[in-house]
Structure formats: structure tokens, C-alpha cells
Design a protein around this motif. Structure first.
Motif, PDB file in Angstrom:
ATOM      1  N   ALA A  34     -12.723  -7.422   0.997  1.00 24.34           N
ATOM      2  CA  ALA A  34     -11.969  -8.668   0.805  1.00 24.34           C
ATOM      3  C   ALA A  34     -12.835  -9.879   1.130  1.00 24.34           C
ATOM      4  N   ASN A  35     -13.632  -9.788   2.191  1.00 21.40           N
ATOM      5  CA  ASN A  35     -14.519 -10.899   2.550  1.00 21.40           C
ATOM      6  C   ASN A  35     -15.590 -11.112   1.489  1.00 21.40           C
ATOM      7  N   THR A  36     -16.106 -10.027   0.923  1.00 20.54           N
ATOM      8  CA  THR A  36     -17.124 -10.130  -0.122  1.00 20.54           C
ATOM      9  C   THR A  36     -16.577 -10.859  -1.340  1.00 20.54           C
ATOM     10  N   GLN A  37     -15.315 -10.600  -1.661  1.00 25.52           N
ATOM     11  CA  GLN A  37     -14.697 -11.237  -2.823  1.00 25.52           C
ATOM     12  C   GLN A  37     -13.959 -12.519  -2.452  1.00 25.52           C
ATOM     13  N   ASP A  38     -14.101 -12.942  -1.184  1.00 27.23           N
ATOM     14  CA  ASP A  38     -13.442 -14.149  -0.685  1.00 27.23           C
ATOM     15  C   ASP A  38     -11.949 -14.111  -1.001  1.00 27.23           C
ATOM     16  N   MET A  39     -11.327 -13.017  -0.570  1.00 28.74           N
ATOM     17  CA  MET A  39      -9.925 -12.767  -0.878  1.00 28.74           C
ATOM     18  C   MET A  39      -9.135 -12.569   0.413  1.00 28.74           C
ATOM     19  N   PHE A  43      -4.798 -12.221   2.067  1.00 36.96           N
ATOM     20  CA  PHE A  43      -3.491 -11.678   1.709  1.00 36.96           C
ATOM     21  C   PHE A  43      -2.738 -12.609   0.770  1.00 36.96           C
ATOM     22  N   ASP A  44      -2.909 -13.918   0.927  1.00 34.58           N
ATOM     23  CA  ASP A  44      -2.215 -14.873   0.057  1.00 34.58           C
ATOM     24  C   ASP A  44      -2.582 -14.673  -1.412  1.00 34.58           C
ATOM     25  N   ASP A  45      -3.819 -14.221  -1.654  1.00 32.45           N
ATOM     26  CA  ASP A  45      -4.273 -14.010  -3.034  1.00 32.45           C
ATOM     27  C   ASP A  45      -3.643 -12.777  -3.677  1.00 32.45           C
ATOM     28  N   VAL A  46      -3.230 -11.809  -2.854  1.00 29.20           N
ATOM     29  CA  VAL A  46      -2.721 -10.543  -3.398  1.00 29.20           C
ATOM     30  C   VAL A  46      -1.264 -10.286  -3.031  1.00 29.20           C
ATOM     31  N   ALA A  47      -0.590 -11.266  -2.470  1.00 26.43           N
ATOM     32  CA  ALA A  47       0.771 -11.080  -1.971  1.00 26.43           C
ATOM     33  C   ALA A  47       1.745 -10.629  -3.056  1.00 26.43           C
ATOM     34  N   ASP A  48       1.564 -11.096  -4.285  1.00 25.00           N
ATOM     35  CA  ASP A  48       2.507 -10.750  -5.348  1.00 25.00           C
ATOM     36  C   ASP A  48       2.061  -9.551  -6.184  1.00 25.00           C
ATOM     37  N   MET A  49       0.971  -8.891  -5.791  1.00 26.02           N
ATOM     38  CA  MET A  49       0.466  -7.727  -6.514  1.00 26.02           C
ATOM     39  C   MET A  49       0.977  -6.438  -5.866  1.00 26.02           C
ATOM     40  N   ASP A  50       1.011  -5.351  -6.628  1.00 28.31           N
ATOM     41  CA  ASP A  50       1.393  -4.072  -6.036  1.00 28.31           C
ATOM     42  C   ASP A  50       0.172  -3.420  -5.380  1.00 28.31           C
ATOM     43  N   ASP A  51       0.414  -2.367  -4.602  1.00 29.92           N
ATOM     44  CA  ASP A  51      -0.641  -1.735  -3.818  1.00 29.92           C
ATOM     45  C   ASP A  51      -1.779  -1.200  -4.683  1.00 29.92           C
ATOM     46  N   GLY A  52      -1.432  -0.571  -5.790  1.00 32.95           N
ATOM     47  CA  GLY A  52      -2.458  -0.003  -6.670  1.00 32.95           C
ATOM     48  C   GLY A  52      -3.369  -1.062  -7.262  1.00 32.95           C
ATOM     49  N   LEU A  87     -10.070  -4.443  -5.071  1.00 38.37           N
ATOM     50  CA  LEU A  87     -11.050  -4.366  -3.988  1.00 38.37           C
ATOM     51  C   LEU A  87     -12.111  -3.294  -4.220  1.00 38.37           C
ATOM     52  N   PHE A  88     -11.698  -2.190  -4.817  1.00 38.96           N
ATOM     53  CA  PHE A  88     -12.609  -1.063  -5.024  1.00 38.96           C
ATOM     54  C   PHE A  88     -12.588  -0.647  -6.491  1.00 38.96           C
ATOM     55  N   PRO A  89     -13.199  -1.438  -7.377  1.00 44.46           N
ATOM     56  CA  PRO A  89     -13.140  -1.117  -8.809  1.00 44.46           C
ATOM     57  C   PRO A  89     -13.852   0.201  -9.119  1.00 44.46           C
TER      58      PRO A  89
END
Length: 109
Positions: free
Chosen positions: A41-46, A48-57, A63-65
Motif C-alpha cells: 500500500a505504501n509503494t502504491q501510495d494507497m 484505506f480511504d482509496d479502497v473503502a468502496d471496493m470489495d476484498d478481492g 495490491l498484489f497484481p
């Protein structure tokens, strides 16, 4: 089956100020797994606010493409046909497997 790291929960707990050790203990995962999520997350400057509306998958994939994707090199049987055959009287999985193995052997020759 290997379970995925709950990346979204880790990011949520991290945003609430919990330490890596506390997150690992509360979620029942390894501290190294928490560190991997935080580092990605730090590497991608991300956050929780950036992913709050996304599902877990989706968060995990972001994060891990490419991680966790697997395609079998073996041909798969027609599972619907297997289930239909198993519904018939006198048909066993052992019998179906023998027939499947015979067909595969014939194709190999």
C-alpha cells in the motif's frame, strides 16, 4: 486452497492506528502478511480511504497484481457430465474415473 490476506481489513485497522502486531493478532494472520500489505500500500501510495468502496478481492488484486492466479496445465473433465452420470443407478466415481483414464490414454496414443 491458500487463503488470501484480508488486505482491506488490514488497511482499515492500520488507518485506525493499530500496530502491525495488533492487526496480526486481531485478524489471526502473520505479522509478515500485515507488513506485506502495508508495504504494498505504501509503494502504491494507497490508504484505506482509496479502497473503502471496493470489495476484498479487488483490493487484493490491486495490491498484489497477478498473485494467486493459477491456470492448470492439465485438462479438466466435463464436471456437469460427471454429475449427470453419478446420478444414474450403479454408476460410481471409480467407474467414471476408469472410463476417463481410458479416453485420456487413447488420446495420448
Amino acid at each position: 486452497m491458500v487463503s488470501r490476506i484480508p488486505a482491506k481489513r488490514v488497511l482499515r485497522l492500520r488507518s485506525q492506528g493499530l500496530s502491525g502486531r495488533a492487526i496480526a493478532f486481531s485478524q489471526g494472520i502473520a505479522r509478515k502478511s500485515v507488513a506485506l500489505v502495508v508495504e504494498a500500500a505504501n509503494t502504491q501510495d494507497m490508504g484505506f480511504d482509496d479502497v473503502a468502496d471496493m470489495d476484498d478481492g479487488a483490493v487484493y488484486a490491486l495490491l498484489f497484481p497477478g498473485r494467486g492466479e493459477h491456470q492448470s496445465v492439465f485438462s479438466q473433465p466435463d464436471w456437469q457430465a460427471v454429475h449427470r452420470e453419478l446420478a444414474r443407478v450403479g454408476v460410481t466415481l471409480k467407474l467414471l474415473h476408469g472410463e476417463y483414464a481410458d479416453r485420456v490414454t487413447e488420446l495420448a496414443w
